[in-house]
Design a protein around this motif. Structure first.
Motif, mmCIF file in Angstrom:
data_model
loop_
_atom_site.group_PDB
_atom_site.id
_atom_site.type_symbol
_atom_site.label_atom_id
_atom_site.label_comp_id
_atom_site.label_asym_id
_atom_site.label_seq_id
_atom_site.Cartn_x
_atom_site.Cartn_y
_atom_site.Cartn_z
ATOM 1 N N THR A 124 -4.996 -9.180 6.080
ATOM 2 C CA THR A 124 -5.154 -9.241 4.631
ATOM 3 C C THR A 124 -4.154 -8.318 3.937
ATOM 4 O O THR A 124 -3.553 -8.696 2.931
ATOM 5 C CB THR A 124 -6.598 -8.883 4.224
ATOM 6 O OG1 THR A 124 -7.488 -9.800 4.860
ATOM 7 C CG2 THR A 124 -6.788 -8.949 2.720
ATOM 8 N N CYS A 125 -3.975 -7.124 4.479
ATOM 9 C CA CYS A 125 -3.007 -6.191 3.891
ATOM 10 C C CYS A 125 -1.585 -6.748 3.972
ATOM 11 O O CYS A 125 -0.788 -6.526 3.057
ATOM 12 C CB CYS A 125 -3.088 -4.826 4.569
ATOM 13 S SG CYS A 125 -4.581 -3.906 4.125
ATOM 14 N N GLN A 126 -1.274 -7.480 5.024
ATOM 15 C CA GLN A 126 0.044 -8.105 5.142
ATOM 16 C C GLN A 126 0.246 -9.152 4.058
ATOM 17 O O GLN A 126 1.328 -9.242 3.482
ATOM 18 C CB GLN A 126 0.222 -8.756 6.518
ATOM 19 C CG GLN A 126 0.430 -7.771 7.624
ATOM 20 C CD GLN A 126 0.488 -8.454 8.984
ATOM 21 O OE1 GLN A 126 -0.247 -9.395 9.245
ATOM 22 N NE2 GLN A 126 1.359 -7.964 9.833
ATOM 23 N N HIS A 127 -0.783 -9.939 3.773
ATOM 24 C CA HIS A 127 -0.659 -11.045 2.819
ATOM 25 C C HIS A 127 -0.879 -10.605 1.375
ATOM 26 O O HIS A 127 -0.250 -11.138 0.474
ATOM 27 C CB HIS A 127 -1.647 -12.151 3.167
ATOM 28 C CG HIS A 127 -1.331 -12.852 4.447
ATOM 29 N ND1 HIS A 127 -0.859 -12.227 5.569
ATOM 30 C CD2 HIS A 127 -1.418 -14.159 4.781
ATOM 31 C CE1 HIS A 127 -0.679 -13.088 6.534
ATOM 32 N NE2 HIS A 127 -1.018 -14.280 6.093
ATOM 33 N N GLU A 128 -1.766 -9.671 1.150
ATOM 34 C CA GLU A 128 -2.169 -9.304 -0.208
ATOM 35 C C GLU A 128 -1.395 -8.121 -0.788
ATOM 36 O O GLU A 128 -1.334 -7.966 -1.997
ATOM 37 C CB GLU A 128 -3.667 -8.974 -0.248
ATOM 38 C CG GLU A 128 -4.564 -10.125 0.133
ATOM 39 C CD GLU A 128 -4.538 -11.251 -0.882
ATOM 40 O OE1 GLU A 128 -4.239 -11.003 -2.065
ATOM 41 O OE2 GLU A 128 -4.822 -12.389 -0.481
ATOM 42 N N VAL A 129 -0.859 -7.251 0.044
ATOM 43 C CA VAL A 129 -0.168 -6.024 -0.360
ATOM 44 C C VAL A 129 -0.997 -5.273 -1.414
ATOM 45 O O VAL A 129 -0.656 -5.228 -2.588
ATOM 46 C CB VAL A 129 1.261 -6.308 -0.886
ATOM 47 C CG1 VAL A 129 2.020 -5.012 -1.083
ATOM 48 C CG2 VAL A 129 2.012 -7.225 0.059
ATOM 49 N N PRO A 130 -2.111 -4.690 -0.980
ATOM 50 C CA PRO A 130 -3.021 -4.035 -1.922
ATOM 51 C C PRO A 130 -2.506 -2.680 -2.415
ATOM 52 O O PRO A 130 -1.698 -2.034 -1.756
ATOM 53 C CB PRO A 130 -4.285 -3.830 -1.083
ATOM 54 C CG PRO A 130 -3.758 -3.657 0.304
ATOM 55 C CD PRO A 130 -2.582 -4.593 0.399
ATOM 56 N N GLU A 131 -3.003 -2.283 -3.587
ATOM 57 C CA GLU A 131 -2.732 -0.939 -4.082
ATOM 58 C C GLU A 131 -3.699 0.056 -3.455
ATOM 59 O O GLU A 131 -3.365 1.218 -3.277
ATOM 60 C CB GLU A 131 -2.902 -0.872 -5.611
ATOM 61 C CG GLU A 131 -1.749 -1.445 -6.388
ATOM 62 C CD GLU A 131 -1.853 -2.954 -6.569
ATOM 63 O OE1 GLU A 131 -0.885 -3.520 -7.068
ATOM 64 O OE2 GLU A 131 -2.861 -3.574 -6.200
ATOM 65 N N ILE A 132 -4.914 -0.427 -3.143
ATOM 66 C CA ILE A 132 -5.950 0.442 -2.593
ATOM 67 C C ILE A 132 -6.635 -0.263 -1.432
ATOM 68 O O ILE A 132 -6.940 -1.450 -1.509
ATOM 69 C CB ILE A 132 -7.003 0.811 -3.663
ATOM 70 C CG1 ILE A 132 -6.344 1.559 -4.824
ATOM 71 C CG2 ILE A 132 -8.147 1.627 -3.067
ATOM 72 C CD1 ILE A 132 -7.243 1.789 -6.006
ATOM 73 N N VAL A 133 -6.885 0.491 -0.362
ATOM 74 C CA VAL A 133 -7.689 0.011 0.764
ATOM 75 C C VAL A 133 -8.875 0.956 0.875
ATOM 76 O O VAL A 133 -8.699 2.176 0.964
ATOM 77 C CB VAL A 133 -6.886 -0.010 2.085
ATOM 78 C CG1 VAL A 133 -7.767 -0.442 3.241
ATOM 79 C CG2 VAL A 133 -5.660 -0.910 1.968
ATOM 80 N N ILE A 134 -10.076 0.387 0.841
ATOM 81 C CA ILE A 134 -11.295 1.175 0.961
ATOM 82 C C ILE A 134 -11.907 0.881 2.324
ATOM 83 O O ILE A 134 -12.197 -0.278 2.634
ATOM 84 C CB ILE A 134 -12.291 0.837 -0.165
ATOM 85 C CG1 ILE A 134 -11.659 1.118 -1.530
ATOM 86 C CG2 ILE A 134 -13.590 1.630 0.019
ATOM 87 C CD1 ILE A 134 -12.493 0.657 -2.713
ATOM 88 N N ILE A 135 -12.089 1.916 3.123
ATOM 89 C CA ILE A 135 -12.638 1.775 4.467
ATOM 90 C C ILE A 135 -14.009 2.449 4.476
ATOM 91 O O ILE A 135 -14.125 3.628 4.133
ATOM 92 C CB ILE A 135 -11.693 2.403 5.508
ATOM 93 C CG1 ILE A 135 -10.332 1.707 5.444
ATOM 94 C CG2 ILE A 135 -12.300 2.314 6.905
ATOM 95 C CD1 ILE A 135 -9.250 2.350 6.272
ATOM 96 N N LEU A 136 -15.016 1.692 4.868
ATOM 97 C CA LEU A 136 -16.397 2.198 4.816
ATOM 98 C C LEU A 136 -16.923 2.563 6.199
ATOM 99 O O LEU A 136 -18.077 2.306 6.523
ATOM 100 C CB LEU A 136 -17.301 1.143 4.157
ATOM 101 C CG LEU A 136 -16.875 0.697 2.769
ATOM 102 C CD1 LEU A 136 -17.789 -0.393 2.241
ATOM 103 C CD2 LEU A 136 -16.820 1.863 1.812
ATOM 104 N N ASP A 137 -16.078 3.185 6.993
ATOM 105 C CA ASP A 137 -16.445 3.551 8.362
ATOM 106 C C ASP A 137 -15.379 4.489 8.910
ATOM 107 O O ASP A 137 -14.214 4.380 8.525
ATOM 108 C CB ASP A 137 -16.508 2.287 9.224
ATOM 109 C CG ASP A 137 -17.226 2.480 10.533
ATOM 110 O OD1 ASP A 137 -17.638 3.604 10.850
ATOM 111 O OD2 ASP A 137 -17.377 1.480 11.258
#
Length: 126
Positions: free
Chosen positions: A42-55
């Motif tokens: 998803t990060c490869q395709h979407e190029v996010p500004e923020i990634v939230i990891i809940l673990d």
């Protein structure tokens, strides 16, 4: 169409849904992922500004999720980790790994929302 994107990773869909609901209406596309592999793709395709990891498991199980996300993104997304662990050692280790923000559950919902909105505003103005 809004180009701002947030990726949320959690193995428990209820947690990801909660965070997505907190951020609802924030004028960003929110994508929830349930595996490290899905998050990376998803990060490869979407190029996010923020990634939230809940673990914290991806940081201790050898997955190296953070370094892979940093390597594939053409921009440097901000990485937020929200977990139950309050040990100073864990928090320091995550920050040393490159996590930008660490928050613990239970979270103050409006504080999280304000932080995310501020980060999106900062990344848009750069």
């Amino acid at each position: 169409m809004n180009s701002r994107k947030i990726v949320i990773y959690s193995t428990q869909s209820s947690r990801a849904t909660l965070i997505a609901a907190i951020l609802d209406g924030i004028m960003a596309r929110i994508v929830c992922c349930s595996t490290p592999e899905q998050t990376i793709a998803t990060c490869q395709h979407e190029v996010p500004e923020i990634v939230i990891i809940l673990d914290i498991a991806p940081f201790i199980d050898g997955t190296e999720l953070l370094s892979v996300i940093r390597a594939i993104a053409c921009t440097r997304p901000k990485i937020y980790v929200i977990a139950w662990h309050q040990s100073e050692q864990i928090v320091l280790s995550l920050l040393e790994c490159g996590v930008d923000q660490y928050m613990t559950f239970p979270i103050y919902m409006s504080r999280l929302r304000m932080k995310i909105e501020a980060q999106l505003s900062n990344s848009q103005s750069q």
